[in-house]
Design an enzyme around this catalytic site. Structure first.
Site, short mmCIF file in Angstrom:
data_model
loop_
_atom_site.label_atom_id
_atom_site.label_comp_id
_atom_site.label_asym_id
_atom_site.label_seq_id
_atom_site.Cartn_x
_atom_site.Cartn_y
_atom_site.Cartn_z
N CYS A 144 22.36 -17.83 -7.41
CA CYS A 144 21.48 -18.80 -6.97
C CYS A 144 21.10 -18.20 -5.44
O CYS A 144 19.85 -17.96 -5.35
CB CYS A 144 22.09 -20.09 -6.97
SG CYS A 144 22.51 -20.67 -8.56
N ARG A 145 21.91 -18.36 -4.49
CA ARG A 145 21.70 -18.31 -3.26
C ARG A 145 21.30 -16.81 -2.89
O ARG A 145 20.45 -16.37 -2.09
CB ARG A 145 22.52 -19.00 -2.26
CG ARG A 145 22.63 -20.49 -2.43
CD ARG A 145 23.81 -21.26 -1.86
NE ARG A 145 25.23 -20.73 -2.42
CZ ARG A 145 26.38 -20.85 -2.28
NH1 ARG A 145 26.38 -21.71 -0.93
NH2 ARG A 145 27.08 -20.68 -2.89
N SER A 146 22.45 -16.07 -2.95
CA SER A 146 22.47 -14.70 -2.36
C SER A 146 21.27 -13.70 -3.01
O SER A 146 20.72 -12.77 -2.17
CB SER A 146 23.69 -13.90 -2.11
OG SER A 146 24.31 -13.83 -3.45
N ASN B 224 26.71 -15.39 -6.87
CA ASN B 224 25.70 -14.32 -6.93
C ASN B 224 24.58 -14.44 -7.94
O ASN B 224 23.99 -13.49 -8.43
CB ASN B 224 26.12 -12.93 -7.17
CG ASN B 224 25.48 -11.89 -6.56
OD1 ASN B 224 25.33 -10.50 -7.25
ND2 ASN B 224 24.28 -11.96 -5.79
N CYS C 209 27.37 -14.88 -1.64
CA CYS C 209 27.58 -16.41 -1.91
C CYS C 209 28.56 -16.49 -3.11
O CYS C 209 29.52 -15.37 -3.10
CB CYS C 209 26.38 -17.02 -2.66
SG CYS C 209 25.51 -16.30 -3.99
N ASP D 109 25.49 -25.29 -1.95
CA ASP D 109 25.36 -24.55 -3.36
C ASP D 109 24.63 -25.11 -4.25
O ASP D 109 24.90 -26.54 -4.43
CB ASP D 109 27.00 -24.48 -3.57
CG ASP D 109 27.01 -23.99 -5.14
OD1 ASP D 109 26.24 -23.59 -5.82
OD2 ASP D 109 28.56 -23.76 -5.49
P1 4NP Z 1 25.68 -19.12 -5.99
O1 4NP Z 1 25.86 -20.43 -6.79
O2 4NP Z 1 26.89 -19.04 -5.26
O3 4NP Z 1 24.60 -19.65 -4.94
O4 4NP Z 1 25.20 -18.04 -6.87
C1 4NP Z 1 26.77 -20.61 -7.81
C2 4NP Z 1 26.38 -20.35 -9.09
C3 4NP Z 1 27.59 -20.19 -10.04
C4 4NP Z 1 28.85 -21.01 -9.79
C5 4NP Z 1 28.92 -21.38 -8.53
C6 4NP Z 1 27.90 -21.27 -7.64
N1 4NP Z 1 29.65 -21.15 -10.60
O5 4NP Z 1 30.64 -21.77 -10.42
O6 4NP Z 1 29.52 -20.56 -11.71
#
Ligand code: 4NP
Length: 163
Positions: A15-17, A13, A10, A130
């Protein structure tokens, strides 16, 4: 016995993955298949390197009896493209980033393309949204999306192991 490498990808790294990684491992263990896979997750961005998963992902996973082992790291083209066979991206932006980094197009898939209930849908319908900036408990929705997709992915990969 060689293991099938599966890398969930993702943006951050956190939240989702990590959630996808934890759910997939949980399902694989339940089917006695965990040792057949080399499973990890990573982000295309580096903002959260070294952090545990977001508390909201940890909480929703725990409610379902799933632990999240992940410590965030960034995609490493120098080693990941060799180590892993499948690159399972959470959304189309992640797919583009993997390909830009030199990833093997034929081994990159969208996570929700493995959800049997979404068969035949356009790519644009298959992003896992996201949830980082969400308020409230949308993380349960993300969990359910990932659960359906991970079940489908495991079914496909388990068939591959047998053939
Ligand atoms: P993820 O979510 O891609 O599912 O881990 C996010 C976590 C942090 C950020 C963006 C998406 N960020 O911009 O910090």
């Amino acid at each position: 016995m060689s293991r099938t490498g599966v890398l969930f990808v993702c943006l951050g790294n956190i939240c989702r993955s990590p959630l996808a990684e934890g759910i997939f491992l949980h399902l694989a263990r339940a089917r006695g298949l965990a040792e057949r896979f080399d499973v990890d997750s990573c982000g295309t961005g580096a903002w959260h390197v070294g952090e545990r998963a977001d508390q909201r992902s940890i909480a929703v996973a725990r409610r379902h009896g799933v632990e999240l082992p992940s410590i965030a790291r960034q995609l490493d083209p120098a080693s990941d493209f060799e180590r892993f066979h499948w690159f399972i991206a959470m959304d189309r932006a992640n797919v583009r980033s993997i390909l830009t980094a030199g990833g093997p197009r034929e081994r990159v898939r969208l996570m929700r393309s493995f959800d049997p209930s979404l068969a035949g849908r356009e790519m644009s319908d298959l992003d896992v949204p996201d949830p980082y900036d969400w308020h409230g408990d949308g993380f349960e929705d993300v969990y359910q999306m990932l659960l359906s997709a991970c079940r489908g992915l495991l079914d496909v990969l388990a068939d591959d192991l047998e053939s």
